[in-house]
Design an enzyme around this catalytic site. Sequence first.
Site, PDB file in Angstrom:
ATOM      1  CG  ASP A  97      -9.068  -9.405   1.079  1.00  0.00           C
ATOM      2  OD1 ASP A  97     -10.270  -9.148   1.290  1.00  0.00           O
ATOM      3  OD2 ASP A  97      -8.143  -8.744   1.581  1.00  0.00           O
ATOM      4  CG  HIS A 122      -8.714   0.902   0.024  1.00  0.00           C
ATOM      5  ND1 HIS A 122      -7.747   1.349   0.898  1.00  0.00           N
ATOM      6  CD2 HIS A 122      -8.253  -0.285  -0.467  1.00  0.00           C
ATOM      7  CE1 HIS A 122      -6.748   0.471   0.935  1.00  0.00           C
ATOM      8  NE2 HIS A 122      -7.032  -0.522   0.113  1.00  0.00           N
ATOM      9  CD  GLU A 178      -5.623  -3.979   3.770  1.00  0.00           C
ATOM     10  OE1 GLU A 178      -6.306  -4.949   3.384  1.00  0.00           O
ATOM     11  OE2 GLU A 178      -4.778  -3.403   3.048  1.00  0.00           O
ATOM     12  CD  GLU A 184     -10.241  -6.678   3.832  1.00  0.00           C
ATOM     13  OE1 GLU A 184     -10.928  -7.600   3.318  1.00  0.00           O
ATOM     14  OE2 GLU A 184      -9.038  -6.490   3.563  1.00  0.00           O
ATOM     15  CG  ASP A 210      -6.072  -8.493   4.629  1.00  0.00           C
ATOM     16  OD1 ASP A 210      -5.415  -9.469   5.019  1.00  0.00           O
ATOM     17  OD2 ASP A 210      -5.978  -8.010   3.477  1.00  0.00           O
ATOM     18  NE  ARG A 237      -0.889  -1.094   4.343  1.00  0.00           N
ATOM     19  CZ  ARG A 237      -2.010  -1.613   3.866  1.00  0.00           C
ATOM     20  NH1 ARG A 237      -1.982  -2.455   2.829  1.00  0.00           N
ATOM     21  NH2 ARG A 237      -3.162  -1.324   4.428  1.00  0.00           N
ATOM     22  CD  GLN A 254       0.364  -5.108   0.344  1.00  0.00           C
ATOM     23  OE1 GLN A 254       0.201  -4.797   1.526  1.00  0.00           O
ATOM     24  NE2 GLN A 254      -0.582  -4.946  -0.567  1.00  0.00           N
ATOM     25  CE  LYS A 299      -2.779  -7.211   1.816  1.00  0.00           C
ATOM     26  NZ  LYS A 299      -3.807  -6.300   2.343  1.00  0.00           N
ATOM     27  CB  THR A 337      -6.597 -12.941   7.576  1.00  0.00           C
ATOM     28  OG1 THR A 337      -5.522 -12.833   6.630  1.00  0.00           O
ATOM     29  CG2 THR A 337      -7.806 -12.182   7.058  1.00  0.00           C
ATOM     30  CD  GLU A 350      -7.725   4.583   2.126  1.00  0.00           C
ATOM     31  OE1 GLU A 350      -8.578   5.473   2.040  1.00  0.00           O
ATOM     32  OE2 GLU A 350      -8.009   3.373   2.160  1.00  0.00           O
TER      33      GLU A 350
END
Lengths: 428, 428
Positions: A127, A134, A201, A203, A235, A239, A242, A255, A259, A369
């Site tokens: 990834d 971002h 996420e 992607e 993904d 948080r 992480q 993570k 996925t 975000e």
Amino acid sequence: MESFIEVPLDSDFPLENLPWGVFEAPGPAGPQVHVGVALGQHVISATELQLCSIVVPVPVHTRVQGRLNEFMAAGRPAWRAARSTLQRLLNASEGELRDNSELMSRVVHKQADVTMLLPAQIGDYTDFYASRQHATRVGSMFRGPANALNPNWLHLPVGYHGRSSSVVPSGAPVRRPSSAVSSSSPPPRPVVAPSTQVDFELEVAAFIGPGNTLGEAIPVESAWEHVFGLVLMNDWSARDIQKWEYVPLGPFCGKNWATQISPWVVTSEALEPFKCRPPAKQAGDPDVLPYLQEAMPYTYDVNLAVDITPPGVDRATTVTRSNLKHLYWSFAQMIAHHTVGGCNLRPGDLLGSGTISGDEADSSGCLLELTHASRDEIVTEASTGVVRRRYLEDGDVVTLRGWCGGDGVPCRRIGFGRCSGELLPCQP
Amino acid sequence: MESFIEVPLDSDFPLENLPWGVFEAPGPAGPQVHVGVALGQHVISATELQLCSIVVPVPVHTRVQGRLNEFMAAGRPAWRAARSTLQRLLNASEGELRDNSELMSRVVHKQADVTMLLPAQIGDYTDFYASRQHATRVGSMFRGPANALNPNWLHLPVGYHGRSSSVVPSGAPVRRPSSAVSSSSPPPRPVVAPSTQVDFELEVAAFIGPGNTLGEAIPVESAWEHVFGLVLMNDWSARDIQKWEYVPLGPFCGKNWATQISPWVVTSEALEPFKCRPPAKQAGDPDVLPYLQEAMPYTYDVNLAVDITPPGVDRATTVTRSNLKHLYWSFAQMIAHHTVGGCNLRPGDLLGSGTISGDEADSSGCLLELTHASRDEIVTEASTGVVRRRYLEDGDVVTLRGWCGGDGVPCRRIGFGRCSGELLPCQP
């Protein structure tokens, strides 16, 4: 280009698309795994066409193993030949398949009757972190605007090795993880708890076609030739997990619990009409190193959106829109960087772009975000009332959509279908 | 326990060991891939024993596919049954194999006549950072002794996802990588250049046997049941590439050009006599979280050494010695942490320990530590003179060795063989 199989006008899968996938369909002796393509609301089994001695040049192992790796490895001439054969067989003016009802019943299935599987055995999943918008917004939150981008970010496509075992197809349920998290104030007091900061996420990911030999780099100029096609990718990220674990070796338990990818691989051939230039450089941006410089750089204009359907609600609400063309680093550059030191890619490997955010704050590709690390709420109207979210809640269904054209450009809409998953509560 | 096949007294592979591997041997119709075990200076083909209807309970796919994944998946009862059958067949008192010369010629090969391959198809490779001595010394160099360990280090086994495609067996040549590196002084001025800081990392890695379902954790108490066996691992590293790229997502091009393992997997059954307690806690160490607490924690007492043979020199020089028992985190804890959030492990997955350093500065498991980030030289005597190294030079052969016992403990020496590779010059 019309098929004798009806394709609704707003379908993601006209005859110009023909994305490849692997699916399980009912058969006379129980469910069988096929490789094939999507067309409108149907799927076409290339496996059955081969068994009936209609030569679709898909390498023969593919139908035995129920995966596209060998076909991916075969390279662009084989992909083009298969596409051309299928477009001829499925054309409205062609009777070979259309007029053979026994063959039709074996080859053509309704999408509603099949179960989509992963398109390939994914040897390695990588990834990247290729969206400037971002990286800048996330960096600003944690280090302030002046230090938003790390010193290496504009010089190379930052990436990390992900976990291939936990890549699942659209439709698979996804379970909220429980792992070690910590209060941010010292001294650290870690506990094991269900993540309270589960995020999506947005992607796009590339499936690798032909690979390279260990020790030999792929030059950026030929890197796109190693891309079989693209899928949507969520993904899923925790948080809080992480944040506590990621120094110094990167994301791990935050993570590696899920996925998710869309099951239909949209090929470079289908995307060809939607090639576009990458974003312009900004004043002061450094030249990239020669191994990342392309004479004619390009990407694809792919509209992207994320919908959330809260539990008990019958309608999805779009929470963000973005586009693949915003990426600072292209897949060609990611491949060139991945292999510059000799790392070998293999057919069926998966390369994710990282979260794809647009220029506007409301075109961000993740909740981190969109809510400024949960400082704000996103508020969306649904049929049952107003929905507020900082992070995802149990029962939320997250759906990624992607499509090219359909709005006056010189070709029908080329869509990616959906990448959709429901967040289940943490294992009791 | 004696075999009719001669086993030298100092051999790594007595009848008590029987490590599993995959090898290519000459056959009547060309080279053939076998699974089997090592015994003294020979290999024993379990594939041929099966073909001759001698029931070695290795799942049948194994001999077709030339990999141990299915046998690894079968679990401890199957491993024990196979071991017991082989120990009986190979025993000095047993004639079934010994007295059948035609069978002997198919089943028994000299190690010198076979080529060792990877033992399994490695779905995912993960590398940890489990040595306190290593993390402390490296952290001290970069952040000073007071901040040597990151805040999370004593609370969880820090790890990252590695690159499975570039895992190679002992004997494979390894090529110095070229990639982006940067001067450390701002502003960054990156260039693409051959790494000048190529290092070895002395590690032990576990091959996973039975896996777990996505979404379901493996409890620490049963985690060792998921370990098929151990190998030596050299996690070749380019420090200059790693330093420039690794913030914030971890190692990438600095590591993904080669990870080398010894080809014989030493099983838990063979290691049983060498179980020992893990290191004692130090004053002030926190209790680990419940999911990492074992009632009876253990590890194995495995001596480790690294030799360097410079180019043109006919004799290896030992540059460091360490032991698996020094690790702060055990493989059981690594497995429990890896899966706590639901990540699934699959049979044949590889989990590296990270660099294993001992208590003394000269028992460090990599040159970064041994030379204090190239501040000092290591100086070793060789038959052709004195060899000085800060990092590795082209033509250096790096050999990892590992062994248990052989010095009065209640069993013969159980060895790992060698993990050996030559560093070739950068691709021109």
